[in-house]
Scaffold this motif. Structure first.
Motif, PDB file in Angstrom:
ATOM      1  N   LYS A 133       0.893  -1.265   0.045  1.00 46.79           N
ATOM      2  CA  LYS A 133       0.114   0.113  -0.117  1.00 46.79           C
ATOM      3  C   LYS A 133       0.720   1.258   0.025  1.00 46.79           C
ATOM      4  O   LYS A 133       0.598   2.264  -0.618  1.00 46.79           O
ATOM      5  CB  LYS A 133      -1.121   0.133   1.408  1.00 46.79           C
ATOM      6  N   ILE A 134       1.889   1.277   0.816  1.00 47.86           N
ATOM      7  CA  ILE A 134       2.793   2.389   0.829  1.00 47.86           C
ATOM      8  C   ILE A 134       3.621   2.629  -0.635  1.00 47.86           C
ATOM      9  O   ILE A 134       3.547   3.765  -1.082  1.00 47.86           O
ATOM     10  CB  ILE A 134       3.639   2.452   1.879  1.00 47.86           C
ATOM     11  N   ILE A 135       3.957   1.774  -1.017  1.00 50.99           N
ATOM     12  CA  ILE A 135       4.659   1.574  -2.434  1.00 50.99           C
ATOM     13  C   ILE A 135       3.620   2.073  -3.368  1.00 50.99           C
ATOM     14  O   ILE A 135       3.880   3.090  -4.369  1.00 50.99           O
ATOM     15  CB  ILE A 135       5.183   0.500  -2.944  1.00 50.99           C
ATOM     16  N   LYS A 136       2.585   1.776  -3.228  1.00 49.64           N
ATOM     17  CA  LYS A 136       1.312   1.903  -4.367  1.00 49.64           C
ATOM     18  C   LYS A 136       0.998   3.498  -3.951  1.00 49.64           C
ATOM     19  O   LYS A 136       0.875   4.435  -5.283  1.00 49.64           O
ATOM     20  CB  LYS A 136       0.055   1.235  -4.176  1.00 49.64           C
ATOM     21  N   SER A 137       0.773   4.045  -2.766  1.00 48.48           N
ATOM     22  CA  SER A 137       0.351   5.195  -2.846  1.00 48.48           C
ATOM     23  C   SER A 137       1.752   6.315  -3.152  1.00 48.48           C
ATOM     24  O   SER A 137       1.144   7.318  -3.837  1.00 48.48           O
ATOM     25  CB  SER A 137       0.046   5.649  -1.398  1.00 48.48           C
ATOM     26  N   LYS A 138       2.911   5.847  -3.029  1.00 48.48           N
ATOM     27  CA  LYS A 138       3.842   6.654  -3.398  1.00 48.48           C
ATOM     28  C   LYS A 138       3.983   6.946  -4.920  1.00 48.48           C
ATOM     29  O   LYS A 138       4.489   7.787  -5.474  1.00 48.48           O
ATOM     30  CB  LYS A 138       5.320   6.199  -2.637  1.00 48.48           C
ATOM     31  N   ALA A 139       3.892   5.528  -5.468  1.00 49.99           N
ATOM     32  CA  ALA A 139       4.094   5.723  -6.968  1.00 49.99           C
ATOM     33  C   ALA A 139       2.925   6.455  -7.758  1.00 49.99           C
ATOM     34  O   ALA A 139       3.221   7.258  -8.781  1.00 49.99           O
ATOM     35  CB  ALA A 139       3.929   4.257  -7.431  1.00 49.99           C
ATOM     36  N   GLU A 140       1.853   6.232  -7.042  1.00 45.22           N
ATOM     37  CA  GLU A 140       0.541   6.988  -7.761  1.00 45.22           C
ATOM     38  C   GLU A 140       0.750   8.707  -7.397  1.00 45.22           C
ATOM     39  O   GLU A 140       0.528   9.558  -8.026  1.00 45.22           O
ATOM     40  CB  GLU A 140      -0.632   6.521  -6.893  1.00 45.22           C
ATOM     41  N   LYS A 141       1.334   9.019  -6.110  1.00 40.17           N
ATOM     42  CA  LYS A 141       1.551  10.588  -5.781  1.00 40.17           C
ATOM     43  C   LYS A 141       2.643  11.057  -6.495  1.00 40.17           C
ATOM     44  O   LYS A 141       2.589  12.343  -7.242  1.00 40.17           O
ATOM     45  CB  LYS A 141       1.843  10.416  -4.376  1.00 40.17           C
ATOM     46  N   TYR A 142       3.747  10.410  -6.735  1.00 39.87           N
ATOM     47  CA  TYR A 142       5.060  11.132  -7.251  1.00 39.87           C
ATOM     48  C   TYR A 142       5.186  10.794  -8.619  1.00 39.87           C
ATOM     49  O   TYR A 142       5.806  11.602  -9.322  1.00 39.87           O
ATOM     50  CB  TYR A 142       6.244  10.535  -6.362  1.00 39.87           C
ATOM     51  N   LEU A 143       4.941   9.624  -9.064  1.00 32.67           N
ATOM     52  CA  LEU A 143       5.191   9.234 -10.660  1.00 32.67           C
ATOM     53  C   LEU A 143       3.804   9.385 -11.225  1.00 32.67           C
ATOM     54  O   LEU A 143       3.872   9.104 -12.464  1.00 32.67           O
ATOM     55  CB  LEU A 143       5.650   7.621 -10.573  1.00 32.67           C
ATOM     56  N   ASP A 144       2.600   9.642 -10.692  1.00 31.34           N
ATOM     57  CA  ASP A 144       1.344   9.820 -11.318  1.00 31.34           C
ATOM     58  C   ASP A 144       1.321   8.655 -12.073  1.00 31.34           C
ATOM     59  O   ASP A 144       0.814   8.889 -13.230  1.00 31.34           O
ATOM     60  CB  ASP A 144       1.618  11.088 -12.219  1.00 31.34           C
TER      61      ASP A 144
END
Length: 172
Positions: A133-144
């Motif tokens: 979940k952390i990796i998913k949220s960071k990828a969606e936030k920073y990498l769009d």
């Protein structure tokens, strides 16, 4: 010419002198190299566990071992090279800025690999779900980027692999 002859007259003393000088320069980066080696060795151990779980083979592949030795050597050379850059080019030898960046990058890559191994070993554990979940949220936030499809595909592959093994055991 006499000075050069005297310096190199006893070759082993010159070699020991040069190696001692190199060791003195590289001494502050030894903890960085040690921590990096620790992460690489942990990745090797967890990779072996994943291989053993999914293939059932208890043998250690020599090719993967040699790749790990190559990775250890490359890490040491990279950190040592950046230590020389810190010492002689950028004059940041006290802080070892570049050497710390190199060690951090290697350790970060190994941590990602360790997390992948953890997910393969225990896909339904709380820690694995939390990191996913952390990796998913960071990828969606920073990498769009939406990585939901990738995560679902990995779960399908893991479940298919387990299903294939259990069906083989039933068929035997």
């Amino acid at each position: 010419m006499n000075l050069v002859k005297r310096i190199f007259a006893n070759g082993y003393q010159s070699i020991i002198g040069w190696l001692g000088g190199l060791a003195t320069i590289l001494a502050p980066s030894v903890p960085l190299i040690g921590v990096t080696f620790l992460f690489i060795i942990l990745d090797l151990i967890y990779g072996y566990k994943v291989c053993k779980k999914f293939t059932g083979s208890k043998h250690f592949e020599s090719g993967k071992f040699w790749n790990t030795l190559e990775k250890l050597g490359f890490a040491a050379i990279m950190i040592a090279g950046f230590t020389f850059l810190d010492k002689f080019i950028f004059m940041t030898y006290v802080d070892l800025v570049l050497a710390k960046v190199a060690a951090g990058a290697i350790c970060f890559a190994e941590i990602i690999s360790l997390l992948e191994s953890r997910k393969a070993l225990k896909p339904n554990s709380l820690v694995t779900k939390l990191f996913t979940k952390i990796i998913k949220s960071k990828a969606e936030k920073y990498l769009d980027v939406d990585i939901t499809d990738i995560l679902e595909e990995q779960n399908t592959i893991t479940n298919d692999t387990n299903t294939d093994k259990s069906s083989k055991k039933i068929n035997k």
